[in-house]
Design a protein around this motif. Structure first.
Motif, PDB file in Angstrom:
ATOM      1  N   GLU A 226       1.019  -1.528  -0.037  1.00 14.90           N
ATOM      2  CA  GLU A 226       0.047   0.427  -0.334  1.00 14.90           C
ATOM      3  C   GLU A 226       0.750   1.216  -0.074  1.00 14.90           C
ATOM      4  N   ALA A 227       2.002   1.419   0.641  1.00 16.84           N
ATOM      5  CA  ALA A 227       2.525   2.154   0.849  1.00 16.84           C
ATOM      6  C   ALA A 227       3.398   2.333  -0.360  1.00 16.84           C
ATOM      7  N   ALA A 228       3.680   1.882  -1.439  1.00 13.06           N
ATOM      8  CA  ALA A 228       4.771   1.332  -2.066  1.00 13.06           C
ATOM      9  C   ALA A 228       3.511   1.920  -3.305  1.00 13.06           C
ATOM     10  N   ARG A 229       2.287   1.539  -3.174  1.00 11.87           N
ATOM     11  CA  ARG A 229       1.252   2.214  -4.127  1.00 11.87           C
ATOM     12  C   ARG A 229       0.893   3.337  -4.209  1.00 11.87           C
ATOM     13  N   ALA A 230       1.445   4.139  -2.706  1.00 16.17           N
ATOM     14  CA  ALA A 230       0.614   5.403  -2.221  1.00 16.17           C
ATOM     15  C   ALA A 230       1.976   5.914  -2.875  1.00 16.17           C
ATOM     16  N   VAL A 231       3.170   5.819  -3.354  1.00 19.54           N
ATOM     17  CA  VAL A 231       4.393   6.664  -3.790  1.00 19.54           C
ATOM     18  C   VAL A 231       4.035   6.709  -5.238  1.00 19.54           C
ATOM     19  N   HIS A 232       4.247   5.321  -5.617  1.00 22.20           N
ATOM     20  CA  HIS A 232       4.922   5.312  -6.986  1.00 22.20           C
ATOM     21  C   HIS A 232       3.741   5.866  -7.830  1.00 22.20           C
ATOM     22  N   PHE A 233       2.600   6.469  -7.836  1.00 24.25           N
ATOM     23  CA  PHE A 233       2.000   6.719  -8.619  1.00 24.25           C
ATOM     24  C   PHE A 233       2.508   9.196  -9.054  1.00 24.25           C
ATOM     25  N   PRO A 234       2.841   9.445  -7.836  1.00 25.51           N
ATOM     26  CA  PRO A 234       3.205  10.787  -7.503  1.00 25.51           C
ATOM     27  C   PRO A 234       4.310  11.153  -8.270  1.00 25.51           C
ATOM     28  N   VAL A 235       5.288   9.834  -7.964  1.00 25.00           N
ATOM     29  CA  VAL A 235       6.891  10.104  -8.644  1.00 25.00           C
ATOM     30  C   VAL A 235       6.222  10.017 -10.770  1.00 25.00           C
ATOM     31  N   MET A 236       5.242   9.008 -10.680  1.00 25.15           N
ATOM     32  CA  MET A 236       4.955   9.651 -12.091  1.00 25.15           C
ATOM     33  C   MET A 236       4.301  10.821 -12.095  1.00 25.15           C
ATOM     34  N   ILE A 237       3.320  11.709 -12.017  1.00 23.71           N
ATOM     35  CA  ILE A 237       3.471  12.446 -12.043  1.00 23.71           C
ATOM     36  C   ILE A 237       4.675  13.974 -11.970  1.00 23.71           C
ATOM     37  N   TYR A 238       5.493  13.338 -10.541  1.00 27.37           N
ATOM     38  CA  TYR A 238       6.849  13.913 -11.096  1.00 27.37           C
ATOM     39  C   TYR A 238       7.179  14.347 -11.835  1.00 27.37           C
ATOM     40  N   PHE A 239       7.508  12.781 -12.858  1.00 27.08           N
ATOM     41  CA  PHE A 239       8.166  13.058 -14.022  1.00 27.08           C
ATOM     42  C   PHE A 239       7.752  13.740 -15.036  1.00 27.08           C
ATOM     43  N   VAL A 240       6.391  13.496 -15.208  1.00 28.70           N
ATOM     44  CA  VAL A 240       5.330  14.529 -16.183  1.00 28.70           C
ATOM     45  C   VAL A 240       5.374  15.684 -15.799  1.00 28.70           C
ATOM     46  N   ALA A 241       5.629  16.809 -14.508  1.00 27.23           N
ATOM     47  CA  ALA A 241       6.108  17.791 -14.657  1.00 27.23           C
ATOM     48  C   ALA A 241       7.031  17.977 -15.044  1.00 27.23           C
ATOM     49  N   PHE A 242       8.097  17.015 -14.339  1.00 28.89           N
ATOM     50  CA  PHE A 242       9.789  17.930 -14.896  1.00 28.89           C
ATOM     51  C   PHE A 242       9.896  17.672 -15.862  1.00 28.89           C
TER      52      PHE A 242
END
Length: 308
Positions: A226-242
């Motif tokens: 659950e913790a991994a899923r909670a982090v994984h998607f926001p990190v993808m959003i970070y990459f899109v923003a970057f």
């Protein structure tokens, strides 16, 4: 009655979007005006003079950008675009086009039977493997050639210089760009965060949520899925923003010279890097179009069994 309710709900959502957009625009205007005011003060001018927005690189730092960095940049962009696409497919696909099961033999043979996963997930994980390998090659090369100091802070003055660079960007009087020799402090911190924080987080959390992770590993208690899923998607959003900010700044701060830095291995204003960039876009578009079940099935079948 249901039509009226649906229409009312749609109107309400549109109203909320308009309000959010208005708040964002107002916030941007306030930030710009505040930054302009600070720059007009004696304090702001003295601060920018003392901290121009970039830290001095250590003596002996290689000058310029090597040719291998251009290839790394292209491969990283190509893989990231497909990883983001396939990741969204994994999250949104309710009926997978097909399923893939690993061949349980040779070096990949395991005691338990392989887990069947969707073709979309197989594609996503395969791209992840290539992306990680490309990242490892990049890490080895930047440390072997000394270019690591360009994206790793080596002095605490990177913090006030980052504040200064941010103030200059916000006031619409941007800091002088010299990416061929030295990134400004905000760029340095962004690259550091992307390479050494976001990328490892993306890999570890993605691996934790995949079928490749052992279900009964002792670490699962401290690293729950659950913790991994909670982090994984926001990190993808970070990459899109970057990527969005990165592309915008490339286009807005001297596109021809920047593209020569990134793709042409030269510090000049010419169309050489631009045409290489165009070719890379064509390759990316081709990869995007070919990332479909019709073309993925035969490739996946080389590594396992594809079926329903």
């Amino acid at each position: 009655m249901s039509t009226v309710k649906k229409s009312s709900g749609t109107t309400g959502n549109q109203s909320k979007r308009i309000k959010v957009a208005a708040i964002v625009v107002a916030a941007v205007v306030v930030v710009v005006l505040l930054a302009m005011w600070i720059r007009s003060t004696t304090f702001g001018q003295d601060f920018i003079q003392q901290f121009p927005g970039h830290s001095e690189l250590p003596a002996g730092t290689p000058d310029g950008l090597p040719a291998w960095l251009g290839w790394q940049h292209f491969l990283n962009a190509f893989l990231l675009v497909l990883i983001i696409r396939s990741g969204i497919q994994v999250r949104t696909t309710t009926r997978p086009a097909a399923y893939w099961t690993r061949n349980n033999k040779g070096l990949t043979r395991t005691k338990n039977a392989p887990t069947k996963i969707s073709l979309e997930l197989w594609f996503h994980l395969s791209l992840d493997v290539l992306w990680v390998l490309n990242g490892l090659v990049f890490a080895v090369l930047i440390f072997a050639t000394g270019h690591w100091v360009r994206i790793v802070p080596t002095s605490w003055d990177v913090i006030p210089n980052a504040v200064s660079a941010g103030l200059q960007y916000a006031s619409l009087n941007w800091p002088t760009e010299n990416g061929w020799s030295n990134y400004n402090a905000l760029q340095l911190l962004a690259y550091f965060a992307t390479v050494f924080i976001a990328a490892p987080l993306s890999f570890l959390t993605g691996l934790r949520t995949s079928a490749a992770w052992p279900k009964k590993a002792a670490i699962n208690k401290y690293f729950p899925i659950e913790a991994a899923r909670a982090v994984h998607f926001p990190v993808m959003i970070y990459f899109v923003a970057f990527i969005a900010v990165h592309v915008f700044l490339v286009l807005a701060t001297g596109v021809l010279r920047n593209l020569n830095h990134m793709y042409g291995n030269r510090d000049e204003v010419s169309w050489f890097g631009f045409w290489i960039f165009v070719i890379s876009l064509v390759v990316m578009a081709g990869g995007w179009l070919l990332a479909r079940p019709l073309f993925l099935r035969p490739v996946a079948s080389l590594m396992g069994k594809v079926g329903r």
